[in-house]
Design an enzyme around this catalytic site. Sequence first.
Site, short mmCIF file in Angstrom:
data_model
loop_
_atom_site.label_atom_id
_atom_site.label_comp_id
_atom_site.label_asym_id
_atom_site.label_seq_id
_atom_site.Cartn_x
_atom_site.Cartn_y
_atom_site.Cartn_z
N LYS A 139 81.93 47.69 56.56
CA LYS A 139 82.89 46.58 56.56
C LYS A 139 82.81 45.71 57.82
O LYS A 139 83.03 44.52 57.74
CB LYS A 139 84.32 47.03 56.27
CG LYS A 139 84.84 48.14 57.11
CD LYS A 139 86.17 48.61 56.57
CE LYS A 139 86.70 49.77 57.41
NZ LYS A 139 85.79 50.96 57.33
N THR A 140 82.47 46.30 58.96
CA THR A 140 82.33 45.47 60.16
C THR A 140 81.18 44.48 59.98
O THR A 140 81.33 43.28 60.21
CB THR A 140 82.08 46.35 61.40
OG1 THR A 140 83.18 47.22 61.57
CG2 THR A 140 81.92 45.51 62.66
N GLU A 184 88.49 42.44 58.61
CA GLU A 184 88.05 43.78 58.24
C GLU A 184 89.30 44.61 58.00
O GLU A 184 90.16 44.72 58.87
CB GLU A 184 87.22 44.35 59.40
CG GLU A 184 86.90 45.82 59.21
CD GLU A 184 86.06 46.38 60.36
OE1 GLU A 184 85.47 45.60 61.13
OE2 GLU A 184 86.01 47.62 60.46
#
Length: 777
Positions: A139-140, A184
């Site tokens: 997700k980052t 995020e």
Amino acid sequence: MNPVSEECSAPAEHALPIDLRQFLTHEHHRIHLVGVAGSGMSGLAALLIELGHTVSGSDKASTMETDRLQRLGLRFYEQHRPELAVTADLIVFSSAIKRDNPVLVAGRDSGKPIVRRAEALAAIMRAKRGIVVAGMHGKTTTSAMTAHVLRESGLHPSHYVGAEIPILGINAHWDLRGEYFVAEGDESDGTLRYFHPEHSLILNIEEEHLDFYADLAAIEEIFEQLIEQTNGTVFYNIDDANAARLCATRKNAISFGFSDAADYRGAEVDLHAFSSDFCVYSRGQKLGEAVLNVPGPHNVHNALGVIALAVELGIPFEKIAASLRKFEHARRRFEIKYESERFLLVDDYAHHPTEIRATLKTARATGRKRVLAMFQPHRYSRTKALCTWFGHAFEDADRLVVTDVYPASEPPIPGISGQTIVDEVLKRGHRAATYQPCFERIHCDIGNALDVGDLVLSLGAGNIHEQLSILAADLVIAEKLRAIVGESGEVRLYEPLSKHTTLRVGGPAQFWVEPQSENAFAALIQFCRDETLPLFVMGRGSNLLVRDGGIRGVVVHPCGGDFDKIEVNGSEITAGAGVKLREVAYAARAANLDGLEWMEGIPGVVGGALRMNAGAMGAQTFENVARIRYLDSEGNPHVKNRDELEVFYRRFPLLENNFAISATFGAQPGERAKIDNRLRESQEKRRTTQPVAKSAGCIFKNPDGIPAGKLVDELGLKNSRVGNARVSEVHGNFIVNDGGATATEMLELIDRIKQAAKTKRGIELETEVQIVGEPGS
Ligand code: EPU
């Protein structure tokens, strides 16, 4: 949802007396952040500062991140003091903060509004068109990629991602000009439920954070809530079974992935060492080709999600592809720390078995010969809950060293350590996995195993990257040293000196270098001078006690080439510094030269014998030396005759700052039979009076009046021991290593003997053995 951790369910939430969105995005207040150094909290702090608030923060230690924020205007406190609550209009806390934190307690007592990090973030997001990127892995990278693509398309997005992203400049940014806010979403503590985004991007869902969630069903519940609360489109990874199950039947869902059924499909994927090319189809129609300059199939998946979202937002595919081509990784995501044709050092944040597998596959795909991994497990709870998965995660690592667990604010769980993972990995048939409980040593274990063609990977969400950085810095120097000694020489990192001392104790040499020529040795001396690196010369290590912390700097071991040469010229024998004294004795015998037989009994080499004026059978080295050749502290060669040299019992000061190259010994012609007799005598003396064991020869110099061995004997200390270090029963001046003894044990035994000699006989014993190196940790 079923919270199982008291710490994460933290303070009671109460109905807020404020409209949080209005408060955070349309007004200016004094806001205090508890636990501000955390990666998520620091991003929030940056946003709040940009929104015009007066922001303070407390944490138990400052970090580079808090230093940077201070420059932006954060007031940072290294202690969680109750009065910090009093001056704040709002308190925000991280999930790592415990309920009894003094700021939170004071805030509750004085009725201040208190919110979680995600609650504040979600409220800020409501002022814009929110895009939440969620999932267990990636997700980052994906949120950074989304923000980057939107930014390159001129949409001026605000963003919030959980790590430093060089390409975005900063991990969080509020842009007044744009409509979108890309964030995020953190699933670890259930706070995804606060978000009501316009769009969400679901990457994958699987078992993780089992310290907080009871099981997968509890995790899915939180994702379902996020999906419910998404009022625009849910973009989901169709190749992830759990994500697909939750999203497929929803009206507002758009899928991406490699499956034929994907709305946005990636195909003809070409994976390279550090990039991938692939074609993108939208509902059967080819959109075009994309190039991604971050490696691994998992990143192609991430990019497909970003492409789906960006196309649906109306950004032309060509623009998206052009932005993706420019995208660079977040810090700690397959981040290259060192790269040459010979070695590649990469750091990655992977800490879940699925991430580890993916990262190791990517590492494998670079085509390097071997992949050596150092892994730091993150959290006791995860190590325990997922240990069987971890057992399967390292198949692509040729060698694995595991550190102890990085606790991340968790208390230890009895019986859970890095060894837990090693046991699981070995159970699955891995042959080369070891546990290194001393964190500072992990770079040594990997560095010493390093061979040309290797890729070294550091894995984990804690501070393992620091160990890789040390290795990378040392490798730069090691490669320069290699260039100096050339192909015939040898350079090794962190060579255990226990392998090179006759006592078999001692920690690692930071750089172990074997030059083969006088020129290379001279160049090494100059290099160490220029780089202010300590330089230590080690011969056979027969009179040496290296401490357990090893030797910092360059340890030069002159052997081979010039240093192994031995030449007989008339009645003189010239021998290189690396020649064993015993060989000198036998070369003399072969040439029928008399007077060097005593050398038979000395285990060391010429360089070492000169350095300490070694002796046996009543003789000492310099009685036979005609001249020596040495290099001075600048690497210049000199030759000096015996009469120019100042020599003492077991001490030769010149070589304390200079370096022996060779010695010429004088002998006289003799009869072979007499020489043989003396050699036999020496052997016999050694055999009958000295132990056959791992030792450093005599430990103490003989004090005036009594040989040290006799003194120790009389003190009744023979066979006394500390751990596996023991005074020999054969000779009192020998300490032997019974196997696995440490330098610390040796030194303690030496100390005890000295104490006894002093108190019982008034004799100050002085060690003959050279004691060097750093204490062990
Ligand atoms: N002795 C005892 N008990 C013992 C050991 C020795 O009573 O446990 C007595 C011996 O019986 C002898 C006297 O002490 O009467 C001297 O012992 P030794 O002949 O073994 O000589 P040393 O002085 O202990 C020196 C060198 C050795 C070398 C031998 C043999 C020193 C510090 N040691 O030992 O060198 O091998 O002579 O020539 O000068 C070394 O330097 O590392 C080393 C082993």
